[in-house]
Scaffold this motif. Structure first.
Motif, PDB file in Angstrom:
ATOM      1  N   ASP A 124      66.212  73.727  64.949  1.00 26.39           N
ATOM      2  CA  ASP A 124      65.505  72.572  65.375  1.00 26.39           C
ATOM      3  C   ASP A 124      65.801  72.308  66.898  1.00 26.39           C
ATOM      4  OD1 ASP A 124      64.256  70.072  65.254  1.00 26.39           O
ATOM      5  OD2 ASP A 124      65.989  68.713  65.034  1.00 26.39           O
ATOM      6  N   ARG A 129      53.520  70.538  74.884  1.00 25.94           N
ATOM      7  CA  ARG A 129      53.686  71.224  73.465  1.00 25.94           C
ATOM      8  C   ARG A 129      54.601  72.530  73.567  1.00 25.94           C
ATOM      9  NH1 ARG A 129      49.024  73.592  69.387  1.00 25.94           N
ATOM     10  NH2 ARG A 129      50.341  73.862  67.484  1.00 25.94           N
ATOM     11  N   CYS A 165      56.763  71.721  68.616  1.00 24.87           N
ATOM     12  CA  CYS A 165      57.351  70.278  69.130  1.00 24.87           C
ATOM     13  C   CYS A 165      56.544  69.862  70.126  1.00 24.87           C
ATOM     14  CB  CYS A 165      58.862  70.529  69.648  1.00 24.87           C
ATOM     15  SG  CYS A 165      59.805  71.140  68.620  1.00 24.87           S
ATOM     16  N   THR A 166      56.237  68.392  70.074  1.00 26.85           N
ATOM     17  CA  THR A 166      55.450  67.648  71.349  1.00 26.85           C
ATOM     18  C   THR A 166      56.393  67.021  72.118  1.00 26.85           C
ATOM     19  OG1 THR A 166      53.419  67.741  69.951  1.00 26.85           O
ATOM     20  CG2 THR A 166      53.655  66.204  71.554  1.00 26.85           C
ATOM     21  N   LYS A 183      60.171  62.947  71.870  1.00 24.80           N
ATOM     22  CA  LYS A 183      60.222  64.317  71.251  1.00 24.80           C
ATOM     23  C   LYS A 183      59.720  64.162  69.939  1.00 24.80           C
ATOM     24  CE  LYS A 183      64.154  66.062  70.563  1.00 24.80           C
ATOM     25  NZ  LYS A 183      64.227  66.116  69.020  1.00 24.80           N
ATOM     26  N   GLN A 184      58.821  65.024  69.475  1.00 26.96           N
ATOM     27  CA  GLN A 184      58.595  65.057  67.876  1.00 26.96           C
ATOM     28  C   GLN A 184      58.426  66.462  67.433  1.00 26.96           C
ATOM     29  OE1 GLN A 184      55.013  62.943  66.863  1.00 26.96           O
ATOM     30  NE2 GLN A 184      55.238  63.263  64.724  1.00 26.96           N
ATOM     31  N   CYS A 185      59.342  67.018  66.483  1.00 24.49           N
ATOM     32  CA  CYS A 185      59.229  68.478  66.127  1.00 24.49           C
ATOM     33  C   CYS A 185      58.947  68.567  64.692  1.00 24.49           C
ATOM     34  CB  CYS A 185      60.489  68.955  66.685  1.00 24.49           C
ATOM     35  SG  CYS A 185      61.030  69.321  68.342  1.00 24.49           S
TER      36      CYS A 185
END
Length: 216
Positions: free
Chosen positions: A63, A168, A193-194, A207-209
Motif C-alpha cells: 500500500d 495518477r 492511486c489518485t 490520496k485514494q488508492c
C-alpha cells in the motif's frame, strides 16, 4: 561369435542374433525408471499440497502509505503548451501476515496526468520475513515535461483556478512466496492511486488508492 573356414582357407565370422531376453530386460528397466520418476513427482506434489494447506498463504499487502510533495512547478511556455516539474517521495508499506517469507521483484511505478506519463519511480526487489511489516521509499522526479494543447490548457486551468492537480500513480508489484526453500509461482498485484496536490502550497490534498486485482 564363431569362425567357419571356406574352400580357399579364408574364415567368415558368424555373429549370433541379439538375445530376446536382453531386450526384454532393457524394456523392464525403462518401465521401472518411469514408474520411479512418476512416483517421486506425485510424492513431491503431495508434499507441496500438504504444506500449502498447512501454511494457507495469503496474497501480499502492498500500500502507498504516505506522499510528500518536495516540489511542483507548472509554467506556461506558449499559448498552447506548458511544462511540468515535480519531485515527490512515496512511502510504501509491505505487510506479510503469512507464516512464510515473501520475495518481491523489482517494482516500477509511473505517475501520469490525464493519462500522459510524466515520470517513473523504482523500488528494488527485497525479501520479507514472515509476520513482518516493511516500509520502502521511492522518489519520482519530473523535469520540465512538456504538455501540448488541450492537456496544457487543462493543467494551467487546474493550477490557476482550483489550485488542485490530480495525478495518477500506477504500477505492478510482483512477489513469490518462499516455502521450505522453494518459491511459488509469481503473483502480481496492480496498484492504482489518485493523488491531488496543491501547486501553490506544495502539499498533498488527498490520496485514494486501490488494488486492481491479483493475477498469476
Amino acid at each position: 561369435m564363431t569362425s567357419r573356414p571356406t574352400a580357399n582357407g579364408a574364415h567368415h565370422h558368424y555373429y549370433p542374433p541379439p538375445s530376446s531376453s536382453s531386450s526384454a530386460s532393457f524394456r523392464g528397466c525403462c518401465c521401472c525408471l518411469f514408474l520411479l520418476f512418476s512416483f517421486l513427482a506425485l510424492l513431491i506434489l503431495a508434499v507441496a499440497l500438504v504444506v500449502i494447506l498447512a501454511v494457507k498463504p495469503k496474497k501480499p499487502e502492498f500500500d502507498l502509505q504516505q506522499v510528500a510533495v518536495q516540489y511542483v512547478g507548472i509554467s506556461p511556455t506558449t499559448a498552447s503548451s506548458a511544462t511540468v516539474s515535480l519531485n515527490i517521495r512515496m512511502l510504501f508499506t509491505a505487510a506479510n501476515d503469512n507464516k512464510v517469507g515473501i520475495k518481491y521483484r523489482e517494482s516500477r511505478f509511473t505517475i501520469m496526468y490525464r493519462g500522459i506519463p510524466l515520470g517513473r519511480g523504482t523500488i528494488p526487489g527485497f525479501d520479507q520475513p514472515a509476520h513482518s511489516v516493511r516500509r520502502i521509499q521511492t522518489a519520482i522526479v519530473v523535469d520540465r515535461v512538456n504538455l501540448l494543447q488541450a492537456d496544457a490548457a487543462d493543467l494551467v486551468r487546474d493550477t490557476s483556478l482550483y489550485d488542485r492537480v490530480e495525478l495518477r500513480v500506477v504500477g505492478d508489484v510482483g512477489a513469490k512466496i518462499r516455502i521450505l526453500g522453494f518459491t511459488s509461482p509469481g503473483v502480481q498485484v496492480s496498484v492504482d492511486c489518485t493523488l491531488a496536490i496543491s501547486p501553490r502550497r506544495q502539499t498533498l490534498i488527498s490520496k485514494q488508492c486501490g488494488f486492481d486485482g491479483l493475477s498469476v
